[in-house]
Enzyme design. Structure first.
Site, PDB file in Angstrom:
ATOM      1  N   LYS A 156     -10.989  21.867  48.599  1.00  0.00           N
ATOM      2  CA  LYS A 156     -10.687  21.633  48.169  1.00  0.00           C
ATOM      3  C   LYS A 156     -10.608  19.499  47.836  1.00  0.00           C
ATOM      4  O   LYS A 156     -11.563  19.081  48.535  1.00  0.00           O
ATOM      5  CB  LYS A 156      -8.894  21.774  49.010  1.00  0.00           C
ATOM      6  CG  LYS A 156      -9.372  20.545  50.536  1.00  0.00           C
ATOM      7  CD  LYS A 156      -8.520  21.026  51.258  1.00  0.00           C
ATOM      8  CE  LYS A 156      -6.930  20.332  51.265  1.00  0.00           C
ATOM      9  NZ  LYS A 156      -7.483  18.782  52.360  1.00  0.00           N
ATOM     10  N   ASP A 185     -10.894  26.650  53.241  1.00  0.00           N
ATOM     11  CA  ASP A 185     -10.363  26.379  53.743  1.00  0.00           C
ATOM     12  C   ASP A 185     -10.272  26.749  55.137  1.00  0.00           C
ATOM     13  O   ASP A 185     -10.419  27.498  55.798  1.00  0.00           O
ATOM     14  CB  ASP A 185      -8.490  27.109  53.181  1.00  0.00           C
ATOM     15  CG  ASP A 185      -7.713  26.285  54.305  1.00  0.00           C
ATOM     16  OD1 ASP A 185      -7.664  26.183  55.720  1.00  0.00           O
ATOM     17  OD2 ASP A 185      -6.533  26.718  53.822  1.00  0.00           O
ATOM     18  N   HIS A 186     -11.308  25.409  55.803  1.00  0.00           N
ATOM     19  CA  HIS A 186     -11.741  25.220  56.824  1.00  0.00           C
ATOM     20  C   HIS A 186     -10.687  25.430  58.232  1.00  0.00           C
ATOM     21  O   HIS A 186     -11.280  25.910  58.993  1.00  0.00           O
ATOM     22  CB  HIS A 186     -12.383  24.096  57.019  1.00  0.00           C
ATOM     23  CG  HIS A 186     -11.641  22.993  57.667  1.00  0.00           C
ATOM     24  ND1 HIS A 186     -11.008  22.177  56.988  1.00  0.00           N
ATOM     25  CD2 HIS A 186     -11.512  22.417  58.604  1.00  0.00           C
ATOM     26  CE1 HIS A 186      -9.854  21.306  57.724  1.00  0.00           C
ATOM     27  NE2 HIS A 186      -9.951  20.974  58.879  1.00  0.00           N
ATOM     28  N   LYS A 190     -11.872  28.312  61.689  1.00  0.00           N
ATOM     29  CA  LYS A 190     -11.371  27.993  62.615  1.00  0.00           C
ATOM     30  C   LYS A 190     -11.154  29.644  63.727  1.00  0.00           C
ATOM     31  O   LYS A 190     -10.901  30.548  63.624  1.00  0.00           O
ATOM     32  CB  LYS A 190     -10.205  27.435  63.087  1.00  0.00           C
ATOM     33  CG  LYS A 190     -10.427  26.248  62.561  1.00  0.00           C
ATOM     34  CD  LYS A 190      -9.123  25.235  62.835  1.00  0.00           C
ATOM     35  CE  LYS A 190      -9.258  23.207  62.118  1.00  0.00           C
ATOM     36  NZ  LYS A 190      -9.697  22.753  62.391  1.00  0.00           N
ATOM     37  N   GLU A 224      -1.594  14.951  63.530  1.00  0.00           N
ATOM     38  CA  GLU A 224      -2.952  14.352  63.949  1.00  0.00           C
ATOM     39  C   GLU A 224      -2.384  13.088  63.756  1.00  0.00           C
ATOM     40  O   GLU A 224      -1.153  12.438  63.900  1.00  0.00           O
ATOM     41  CB  GLU A 224      -3.077  14.108  62.854  1.00  0.00           C
ATOM     42  CG  GLU A 224      -3.529  15.698  61.505  1.00  0.00           C
ATOM     43  CD  GLU A 224      -4.352  15.095  60.368  1.00  0.00           C
ATOM     44  OE1 GLU A 224      -5.731  15.267  60.569  1.00  0.00           O
ATOM     45  OE2 GLU A 224      -4.137  15.369  59.646  1.00  0.00           O
ATOM     46  N   ASP A 243      -1.885  17.911  50.714  1.00  0.00           N
ATOM     47  CA  ASP A 243      -3.332  18.023  51.619  1.00  0.00           C
ATOM     48  C   ASP A 243      -3.271  19.281  52.499  1.00  0.00           C
ATOM     49  O   ASP A 243      -4.370  19.786  53.025  1.00  0.00           O
ATOM     50  CB  ASP A 243      -2.863  16.594  52.476  1.00  0.00           C
ATOM     51  CG  ASP A 243      -4.466  15.921  53.350  1.00  0.00           C
ATOM     52  OD1 ASP A 243      -5.718  16.292  52.169  1.00  0.00           O
ATOM     53  OD2 ASP A 243      -4.671  15.866  54.238  1.00  0.00           O
ATOM     54  N   HIS A 248      -3.908  24.821  54.608  1.00  0.00           N
ATOM     55  CA  HIS A 248      -4.262  24.881  55.347  1.00  0.00           C
ATOM     56  C   HIS A 248      -2.762  25.961  56.731  1.00  0.00           C
ATOM     57  O   HIS A 248      -2.818  26.753  56.908  1.00  0.00           O
ATOM     58  CB  HIS A 248      -4.154  23.601  56.629  1.00  0.00           C
ATOM     59  CG  HIS A 248      -5.443  22.936  56.165  1.00  0.00           C
ATOM     60  ND1 HIS A 248      -6.470  23.982  55.869  1.00  0.00           N
ATOM     61  CD2 HIS A 248      -5.980  21.600  56.316  1.00  0.00           C
ATOM     62  CE1 HIS A 248      -7.287  22.682  55.051  1.00  0.00           C
ATOM     63  NE2 HIS A 248      -7.414  21.683  55.584  1.00  0.00           N
ATOM     64  N   LYS A 348       0.858  12.733  60.002  1.00  0.00           N
ATOM     65  CA  LYS A 348       0.091  11.512  60.237  1.00  0.00           C
ATOM     66  C   LYS A 348       0.515  10.822  61.123  1.00  0.00           C
ATOM     67  O   LYS A 348       1.757  10.375  61.430  1.00  0.00           O
ATOM     68  CB  LYS A 348      -0.217  11.249  59.144  1.00  0.00           C
ATOM     69  CG  LYS A 348      -1.358  11.953  57.865  1.00  0.00           C
ATOM     70  CD  LYS A 348      -2.896  11.349  57.588  1.00  0.00           C
ATOM     71  CE  LYS A 348      -3.821  12.508  56.949  1.00  0.00           C
ATOM     72  NZ  LYS A 348      -4.866  13.401  57.629  1.00  0.00           N
ATOM     73  N   LYS A 353      -3.191  15.142  68.805  1.00  0.00           N
ATOM     74  CA  LYS A 353      -3.539  16.281  67.766  1.00  0.00           C
ATOM     75  C   LYS A 353      -3.456  17.450  68.552  1.00  0.00           C
ATOM     76  O   LYS A 353      -3.516  17.127  69.249  1.00  0.00           O
ATOM     77  CB  LYS A 353      -4.991  15.498  67.452  1.00  0.00           C
ATOM     78  CG  LYS A 353      -5.441  16.854  66.488  1.00  0.00           C
ATOM     79  CD  LYS A 353      -7.330  16.229  66.686  1.00  0.00           C
ATOM     80  CE  LYS A 353      -7.935  17.589  65.644  1.00  0.00           C
ATOM     81  NZ  LYS A 353      -7.525  17.321  64.328  1.00  0.00           N
TER      82      LYS A 353
HETATM   83  C1  BG6 Z   1      -7.806  18.417  56.077  1.00  0.00           C
HETATM   84  C2  BG6 Z   1      -7.302  16.987  55.060  1.00  0.00           C
HETATM   85  O1  BG6 Z   1      -8.326  19.339  55.258  1.00  0.00           O
HETATM   86  O2  BG6 Z   1      -7.939  18.916  57.358  1.00  0.00           O
HETATM   87  C3  BG6 Z   1      -7.327  15.578  56.391  1.00  0.00           C
HETATM   88  O3  BG6 Z   1      -7.782  16.924  54.046  1.00  0.00           O
HETATM   89  C4  BG6 Z   1      -6.977  16.537  57.539  1.00  0.00           C
HETATM   90  O4  BG6 Z   1      -6.190  15.117  55.978  1.00  0.00           O
HETATM   91  C5  BG6 Z   1      -8.001  17.369  57.912  1.00  0.00           C
HETATM   92  O5  BG6 Z   1      -7.286  15.249  58.811  1.00  0.00           O
HETATM   93  C6  BG6 Z   1      -7.536  17.562  59.536  1.00  0.00           C
HETATM   94  O6  BG6 Z   1      -8.396  19.334  59.847  1.00  0.00           O
HETATM   95  P1  BG6 Z   1      -8.494  19.278  61.102  1.00  0.00           P
HETATM   96  O7  BG6 Z   1      -9.219  20.663  61.293  1.00  0.00           O
HETATM   97  O8  BG6 Z   1      -8.936  17.831  62.220  1.00  0.00           O
HETATM   98  O9  BG6 Z   1      -7.078  19.631  62.052  1.00  0.00           O
END
Ligand code: BG6
Length: 513
Positions: A156, A185-186, A190, A224, A243, A248, A348, A353
């Protein structure tokens, strides 16, 4: 989410091999796959970038990344040495045809030595403006000509709005077949996110109550603690909706709301998710006012440290109108979810977190207990904590020990760290292995990406048309603007208190009104 283990001889080519993503995430993940014996014996990784690296410098650089960012920490020298033999670096210009000829020669040599056709994985770890150039060259060079064995991975942002996402998809599908394109989409990689599928579809217990008759509302919080870090330049043109929510959070919502898939075939799962996106109610301007909240952090305090406001961050316009917090109340117009609010929020510079999904069930239809007994009574909640803790809790009432009938809140809890001694794989480990195996279930299909943009466009347009005169409207270290509280308070709710580490006190605002 692979369900078989066999990889073929594999070549991974990373465009942007000298960059941050490769260093922090991709190579540590691939190294862990190597340690877990998930890579084929015949494996090669080629980093391509414009920086100067000898092969040896490149290997040392990657080792440093592994040692800093891998869940396993320091690499053992014997193991690293074996792995490092498969790593090489090419200083190259992505815009030149010769670059792709060189890659082609390397792959041919590799295949000749392996005596087999390799899986070719081309990873675009590059800024969005380079994707078209690389894709076009890959197509022209014939490197991705065999759709069965060659795959491209795209990170992305998938566009900046619906129109640019469509044109990106058009460009990619002109060059590749859709089944070759893996949009990452990471969050979907998870462990706890994949477990939502297991929880919902491997148990008979939840499905009968998983609907509007039993569920009052759903909350999704992805908070976050960090600010925009070194990414001000990118973030200032994106904001929290683009973002985080476009990808997500909407994906998490889909996993909670989707119908049971007939099988775990990649398209079947993705079809069910896309059905949810299509059913999300589109808002008119008035409804956006009522259902979407934006925020931007000002200076504040986090755990005793003073932190700068968003407008003071490097790379950010000092008069920026970009949101660093967004909360939206969505409705899904279908039989299962009619009138059940899905409150989602992300931001943010929040106090901690944490990513949590709270499913709040309805009240009991009739309270049989006398009010003295039920003073602590609260509706049932299923709380799925995605990170940093990995837990699933079911909150219910139980009798407090004693001679009187007094109800008390208790949790049934599944905690990964109690049940398993090994650390689960990182998202990128799961996702990279899936690409090698050709399993696209956890990747975004073109229509999913576009459907998600389609939902957000009215909000983006309304916010673009009208700057916020109140920004910054939450101090760093707080839970976002007051309007986000009002969004749920209007419906008689609170944002659910986020799960504390075991033994910590429940917060006051746990109490439902
Ligand atoms: C990313 C965003 O896709 O995901 C970032 O671009 C964000 O802004 C991050 O910090 C959060 O990922 P995770 O895995 O740390 O929750």
């Amino acid at each position: 989410m692979e369900m078989n283990n066999k990889t073929n001889p594999t070549v991974v080519v990373i465009f942007g091999g000298g960059g941050d993503l490769t260093w922090r995430k991709l190579v540590p993940a691939i190294y862990n796959l190597f340690l877990d014996h998930r890579l084929n014996e015949r494996f090669a990784l080629i980093g391509i970038d414009s920086k100067d690296f000898s092969d040896d410098d490149y290997r040392s650089h990657l080792r440093e990344g592994v040692e800093n960012f891998s869940r396993r920490g320091k690499a053992r020298s014997d193991e690293w040495k074996k792995f490092a033999a498969s790593l090489s670096y090419q200083k190259a210009d992505f815009t030149r045809t010769e670059t792709y000829k060189e890659i082609s020669d390397i792959i041919e040599r590799f295949e000749k030595e392996a005596g087999a056709k390799a899986i070719r994985l081309f990873y675009m770890a590059v800024p969005p403006n380079l994707i078209e150039t690389i894709a076009t060259h890959l197509g022209k060079s014939g490197l991705t000509g065999d759709a069965g064995t060659s795959r491209v991975v795209v990170e992305k942002p998938f566009g900046h709005n619906l129109e640019s996402a469509r044109s990106l998809n058009r460009m990619l599908t002109n060059v590749f077949e859709e089944r070759q394109i893996y949009r990452i989409d990471h969050y979907l990689g998870k462990e706890t996110v994949q477990n939502i599928l297991a929880l919902r579809f491997a148990n008979a217990l939840f499905e009968p109550v998983w609907n509007r008759n039993y569920i009052d509302h759903v909350q999704i919080t992805v908070a976050e603690k960090v600010g925009v870090e070194h990414r001000g330049g990118y973030y200032d043109h994106a904001g929290a909706l683009r973002d985080m929510i476009q990808n997500h959070l909407l994906q998490l919502l889909c996993l909670i709301a989707m119908e049971p898939p007939v099988s775990f075939d990649a398209d079947e799962v993705r079809n069910r998710k896309v059905d949810v996106l299509h059913a999300i109610r589109r808002f008119n301007r008035q409804e956006i006012q009522e259902n979407a909240v934006r925020g931007q952090y000002g200076p504040g305090w986090q755990k005793g440290d003073h932190v700068a406001g968003y407008r003071e961050e490097p790379g950010v316009d000092p008069e920026s109108d970009t949101e660093t917090f967004a909360a939206v109340k969505f409705f899904i117009d279908n039989w299962r979810w009619q009138d059940v609010p899905f409150y989602i929020r992300t931001g943010k510079r929040l106090p901690e977190k944490i990513s949590v999904i709270t499913i709040q069930f309805r009240r009991v239809p009739h309270q049989s207990f006398p009010s003295e007994a039920a003073a602590n009574w609260q509706p049932n909640r299923l709380i799925i904590t995605i990170q940093p803790q990995k837990t699933i809790r079911l909150r219910f009432q139980a009798k407090q020990p004693g001679l009187n009938m007094i109800l008390n809140l208790e949790d049934m809890e599944f905690n990964y760290s109690d049940s398993y001694t090994t650390e689960p794989p990182e998202a990128y480990e799961t996702l990279l292995l899936d690409v090698m195996l050709g399993d696209a279930t956890l990747f975004m299909r073109a229509d999913q990406v576009e459907a998600a943009w389609d939902i957000l466009m009215p909000i983006l347009e309304a916010w673009d048309a009208k700057p916020s005169y109140v920004f910054p409207n939450y101090p760093a270290g707080s839970w976002g603007p007051d309007d986000a509280e009002a969004l749920v308070a209007r419906d008689g709710h609170n944002w659910a208190t986020l799960p504390r580490k075991r033994g910590a006190q429940q917060d006051e605002n746990e109490k439902e009104q």
